[in-house]
Design a protein around this motif. Structure first.
Motif, PDB file in Angstrom:
ATOM      1  N   VAL A   1       2.198   3.409 -13.524  1.00  0.00           N
ATOM      2  CA  VAL A   1       1.854   2.788 -12.238  1.00  0.00           C
ATOM      3  C   VAL A   1       0.946   1.580 -12.468  1.00  0.00           C
ATOM      4  N   MET A   2      -0.048   1.743 -13.334  1.00  0.00           N
ATOM      5  CA  MET A   2      -0.971   0.645 -13.609  1.00  0.00           C
ATOM      6  C   MET A   2      -0.256  -0.539 -14.259  1.00  0.00           C
ATOM      7  N   ASP A   3       0.739  -0.261 -15.101  1.00  0.00           N
ATOM      8  CA  ASP A   3       1.467  -1.343 -15.759  1.00  0.00           C
ATOM      9  C   ASP A   3       2.188  -2.239 -14.754  1.00  0.00           C
ATOM     10  N   VAL A   4       2.583  -1.666 -13.645  1.00  0.00           N
ATOM     11  CA  VAL A   4       3.313  -2.428 -12.628  1.00  0.00           C
ATOM     12  C   VAL A   4       2.385  -3.026 -11.579  1.00  0.00           C
TER      13      VAL A   4
ATOM     14  N   ALA B   1       0.826  -1.208   0.000  1.00  0.00           N
ATOM     15  CA  ALA B   1       0.000   0.000   0.000  1.00  0.00           C
ATOM     16  C   ALA B   1       0.861   1.259   0.000  1.00  0.00           C
ATOM     17  N   ASP B   2       1.899   1.274   0.827  1.00  0.00           N
ATOM     18  CA  ASP B   2       2.756   2.458   0.915  1.00  0.00           C
ATOM     19  C   ASP B   2       3.524   2.683  -0.384  1.00  0.00           C
ATOM     20  N   VAL B   3       4.006   1.592  -0.989  1.00  0.00           N
ATOM     21  CA  VAL B   3       4.774   1.716  -2.230  1.00  0.00           C
ATOM     22  C   VAL B   3       3.887   2.214  -3.366  1.00  0.00           C
ATOM     23  N   ILE B   4       2.678   1.658  -3.479  1.00  0.00           N
ATOM     24  CA  ILE B   4       1.782   2.067  -4.562  1.00  0.00           C
ATOM     25  C   ILE B   4       1.348   3.519  -4.380  1.00  0.00           C
ATOM     26  N   ALA B   5       0.996   3.898  -3.147  1.00  0.00           N
ATOM     27  CA  ALA B   5       0.579   5.280  -2.896  1.00  0.00           C
ATOM     28  C   ALA B   5       1.704   6.256  -3.247  1.00  0.00           C
ATOM     29  N   ALA B   6       2.931   5.902  -2.882  1.00  0.00           N
ATOM     30  CA  ALA B   6       4.070   6.763  -3.197  1.00  0.00           C
ATOM     31  C   ALA B   6       4.271   6.862  -4.708  1.00  0.00           C
ATOM     32  N   ALA B   7       4.079   5.750  -5.410  1.00  0.00           N
ATOM     33  CA  ALA B   7       4.238   5.750  -6.869  1.00  0.00           C
ATOM     34  C   ALA B   7       3.171   6.613  -7.536  1.00  0.00           C
TER      35      ALA B   7
ATOM     36  N   ASP C   1      -1.833  -8.295 -18.845  1.00  0.00           N
ATOM     37  CA  ASP C   1      -2.183  -8.130 -20.251  1.00  0.00           C
ATOM     38  C   ASP C   1      -1.252  -7.151 -20.957  1.00  0.00           C
ATOM     39  N   ASP C   2      -0.742  -6.154 -20.182  1.00  0.00           N
ATOM     40  CA  ASP C   2      -0.010  -5.066 -20.809  1.00  0.00           C
ATOM     41  C   ASP C   2       1.506  -5.198 -20.723  1.00  0.00           C
ATOM     42  N   ALA C   3       2.015  -5.664 -19.582  1.00  0.00           N
ATOM     43  CA  ALA C   3       3.449  -5.546 -19.369  1.00  0.00           C
ATOM     44  C   ALA C   3       4.116  -6.846 -18.971  1.00  0.00           C
TER      45      ALA C   3
END
Length: 227
Positions: free
Chosen positions: A178-181, A140-146, A188-190
């Motif tokens: 961000v969504m790609d990761v 959660a912290d990593v995604i929010a920071a990204a 589907d994408d990356a």
């Protein structure tokens, strides 16, 4: 009244400089008393960011309304777009604030505290959605920071241009990274791993040609939870 006070403050900041402008100067320009100023703004710094309290409330309500439905990463990205739209609603004011903030170290520090509040709100929502994961709090912290980093990059590029161009297109491009990761559709994408939950899980691995075998095995192990 909030807008009147904010506009009076900015007029004086541009004319006299931020440090040379006092609260008394602002209320005199706005034609109100000191009590009126402090009813709307706790400090002079808050008059530079008059719209963030309302925007933060909107972001919080937006995330709360999501419940447990949909992709949480996509929801947080959409919340970041709300902040961008707040800036884009008044490009002239946003550009003036950006230029002022660059000149005044105290305002840069204040701005960082505002950004941190958005990040904490997003991380709190993601922690709840990722609660069942062993590394849910970290994730959660990593995604929010990204998300915040992507938002800030696109926003500042737009502000440096003087508010010209398509701010939302730049934001979409940044958030797509961000969504790609982290997004639910990243396989589907990356390249990544998609897992269908439940008894007798089916694991589908999608990877790029030439990916080292050790990485393929690692992805499988991650998808299977180390089993």
């Amino acid at each position: 009244m909030r807008e009147v006070l904010a506009e009076a403050a900015f007029q004086l900041f541009m004319e006299r400089g931020y440090e040379q402008t006092t609260v008394d100067d602002i209320v005199a320009r706005a034609g109100v008393g000191r009590r009126s100023f402090f009813r709307y703004f706790p400090s002079k710094e808050d008059a530079v960011f008059p719209d963030h309290e309302r925007c933060l409330a909107d972001v919080t309500a937006f995330l709360t309304a999501a419940g447990d439905e949909g992709d949480p990463v996509a929801r947080v990205c959409d919340a970041a777009r709300l902040v961008l739209r707040m800036y884009a609603a008044d490009p002239e004011f946003s550009v003036r604030r950006y230029r002022l903030t660059k000149e005044v170290p105290g305002l840069r520090t204040y701005e960082l505290s505002v950004v941190r509040r958005y990040e904490r709100t997003m991380a709190g929502y993601l922690r709840r959605r990722c609660a069942e994961s062993d590394d849910g709090a970290l994730r959660a912290d990593v995604i929010a920071a990204a998300v915040v980093a992507a938002h800030n990059n696109a926003l500042r590029s737009w502000l440096r241009s003087g508010g010209e161009g398509d701010a939302e297109a730049a934001m979409d491009h940044a958030l797509r990274l961000v969504m790609d990761v982290w997004g639910a559709d990243r396989a589907d994408d990356a390249g990544g791993v998609a897992v269908s939950p439940g008894e007798g899980d089916v694991v589908v691995l999608v990877t790029r040609r030439g990916t080292p075998m050790w990485r393929v095995v690692q992805q499988m192990e991650e998808a299977l939870g180390g089993r």
